[in-house]
Structure formats: structure tokens, C-alpha cells
Enzyme design. Structure first.
Site, short mmCIF file in Angstrom:
data_model
loop_
_atom_site.label_atom_id
_atom_site.label_comp_id
_atom_site.label_asym_id
_atom_site.label_seq_id
_atom_site.Cartn_x
_atom_site.Cartn_y
_atom_site.Cartn_z
N ARG A 60 34.61 34.79 37.70
CA ARG A 60 33.84 34.00 36.73
C ARG A 60 32.47 34.62 36.44
NH1 ARG A 60 34.51 28.56 39.73
NH2 ARG A 60 35.97 29.61 41.13
N GLU A 97 33.01 27.96 49.86
CA GLU A 97 33.33 26.55 50.12
C GLU A 97 34.79 26.39 50.52
OE1 GLU A 97 32.52 24.06 46.73
OE2 GLU A 97 32.34 22.26 47.95
O1 LIG Z 1 28.27 30.11 46.57
P1 LIG Z 1 29.66 30.35 47.07
O2 LIG Z 1 30.04 29.41 48.20
O3 LIG Z 1 29.93 31.76 47.43
O4 LIG Z 1 30.66 29.92 45.92
C1 LIG Z 1 30.51 30.30 44.58
C2 LIG Z 1 31.52 31.32 44.17
O5 LIG Z 1 32.85 30.76 44.24
C3 LIG Z 1 33.50 30.93 42.99
O6 LIG Z 1 34.22 32.12 42.92
P2 LIG Z 1 35.60 32.40 43.65
O7 LIG Z 1 35.34 33.22 44.88
O8 LIG Z 1 36.35 31.12 43.82
O9 LIG Z 1 36.35 33.38 42.66
P3 LIG Z 1 36.84 33.33 41.13
O10 LIG Z 1 35.61 33.48 40.27
O11 LIG Z 1 37.73 34.51 41.08
O12 LIG Z 1 37.54 32.02 40.90
C4 LIG Z 1 32.38 30.95 41.98
O13 LIG Z 1 32.76 31.56 40.76
C5 LIG Z 1 31.30 31.71 42.70
O14 LIG Z 1 31.44 33.12 42.58
N1 LIG Z 2 33.03 23.09 43.90
C1 LIG Z 2 33.26 24.23 43.24
N2 LIG Z 2 33.62 24.19 41.93
C2 LIG Z 2 33.85 25.35 41.25
N3 LIG Z 2 33.75 26.56 41.80
C3 LIG Z 2 33.38 26.64 43.09
N4 LIG Z 2 33.16 27.70 43.91
C4 LIG Z 2 32.82 27.23 45.12
N5 LIG Z 2 32.78 25.89 45.12
C5 LIG Z 2 33.13 25.49 43.87
#
Ligand SMILES: O=P(O)(O)OC[C@H]1O[C@H](OP(=O)(O)OP(=O)(O)O)[C@H](O)[C@@H]1O
Ligand SMILES: Nc1ncnc2[nH]cnc12
Length: 175
Positions: A60, A97
């Protein structure tokens, strides 16, 4: 008048795991004016930090960060999940998370001394930001800020990285 981006973020209970409220930013992306406005807010922030380059963590962070870099006319560097980049990489591992992972950046992605702003959709535990910071610093860059559409303050991401300047469009307290 300032846009209330929170009206355009969907909250989804128990996704991807029970107990997680997923904050879904895709309604912003689907609306061209909102996407442009959110991009502009983050670009103004990155400009205020004198950013030389934007880093976006997969996946993202690509969506959020690329248009910010394009608006400013500066470079974009992807921080990718493992084994996606073809050349020599630096790697950092992190927890989030709902799981754990690693991020990689090409060794030559950041030039020594470059001022870097990380852009992503959401700040939760800051595991992703911490790993991004480690990569940027190991490559000789300086993390001068981080910008998000959404911040979850209860997960104390800011407190874990007190030396990082953090900007977010929307904060969600509680579940
Ligand atoms: O502050 P944090 O606890 O690290 O969480 C935030 C991260 O989690 C999500 O990505 P994710 O790793 O789920 O990957 P994605 O973008 O591929 O869905 C989001 O896009 C952030 O990068
Ligand atoms: N609660 C949440 N919603 C969307 N993206 C996340 N990445 C980590 N925690 C999340």
C-alpha cells in the site's frame, strides 16, 4: 475547507484476523479528487521536510507514495517484501499488528546523505516504519519524516520512534 478523510475510510471488523478493525483506504483511491487531495497533503508535508526521495513499503506504500513523489518531481524507492528485487539488497525484519515480515531495498536505492520521507497508508505498531528506517539508515540516508493517511495512536507507533517526525491525515482511537 479541509477535507474530512475519515468519512472516506471503511472500518471492517475482524479482518484479516478476529479482533482487528481493518481501516480500508480504497474508497479514497476510487475517488479521483480525494486521491489527488490526499496525495497533495502528503506532498506538502514531504516538501516541508525538504525530502529528496520518497520510500514506500510494499504494497500500500507504493500506492500512496508513488503519486507523492511524482507530484514533487523527486524519486520513489520501493521497500519490497523478500525475494522480489533482482539486485543486491539490504534486508530488515519487523512485526506488525497481525504478523511479521521482512522488507528489502536495493543497495544503491538511496544515496548517502539523501533526505527521505516514508509514505504509507497506515501507521499501527510502527514495525514497518522501523524496518524502513533501518534500511534507509543502513544505506546512508536520513529519515526526515513519515506520512500516512491513517494513524492508530493506541498502538503507540509514534512512541516507539520518538525521533521520527510523523504526519497523518486521520487518527482512529479505540477499536
Ligand atoms: O505500523 P505497522 O504495525 O507496521 O502496520 C502498518 C503496515 O501494515 C500494512 O501493510 P501490510 O504489511 O499488511 O502489507 P500490504 O500493504 O501488502 O497489505 C500497512 O500498509 C502498513 O505498511
Ligand atoms: N488495522 C489495520 N487496518 C489496515 N491496515 C493495517 N495494517 C496494520 N494494522 C492495520
Amino acid at each position: 475547507m479541509a477535507i474530512d478523510f475519515s468519512k472516506h475510510i471503511a472500518s471492517v471488523q475482524d479482518f484479516p484476523n478476529k479482533g482487528i478493525v481493518f481501516r480500508d483506504i480504497t474508497p479514497i483511491l476510487q475517488d479521483g479528487e480525494l486521491f489527488r487531495a490526499a496525495t497533495h497533503e502528503l506532498a506538502e508535508y514531504a516538501k516541508s521536510r525538504n525530502a529528496d526521495v520518497i520510500v514506500g513499503p510494499e504494497a500500500r506504500g507504493f500506492i500512496v507514495g508513488c503519486p507523492v513523489a511524482a507530484e514533487l518531481g523527486i524519486g520513489f524507492v520501493p521497500a519490497r517484501k523478500p525475494h522480489k528485487l533482482p539486485r543486491e539488497v539490504e534486508r530488515a525484519s519487523y512485526d506488525l499488528e497481525y504478523g511479521s515480515n521482512s522488507l528489502e531495498m536495493h543497495m544503491d536505492a538511496i544515496k548517502p546523505g539523501q533526505r527521505v520521507v516514508v509514505c504509507d497508508d497506515l501507521l499501527a505498531t510502527a514495525g514497518t516504519l522501523r524496518a524502513s528506517k533501518e534500511l534507509i539508515e543502513n544505506l546512508g540516508g536520513k529519515l526526515v519524516g513519515a506520512a500516512f493517511y491513517v494513524e492508530l495512536p493506541d498502538l503507540k507507533g509514534r512512541e516507539k520512534l520518538p525521533d521520527v517526525d510523523i504526519y497523518s491525515l486521520v487518527k482512529y482511537h479505540g477499536a
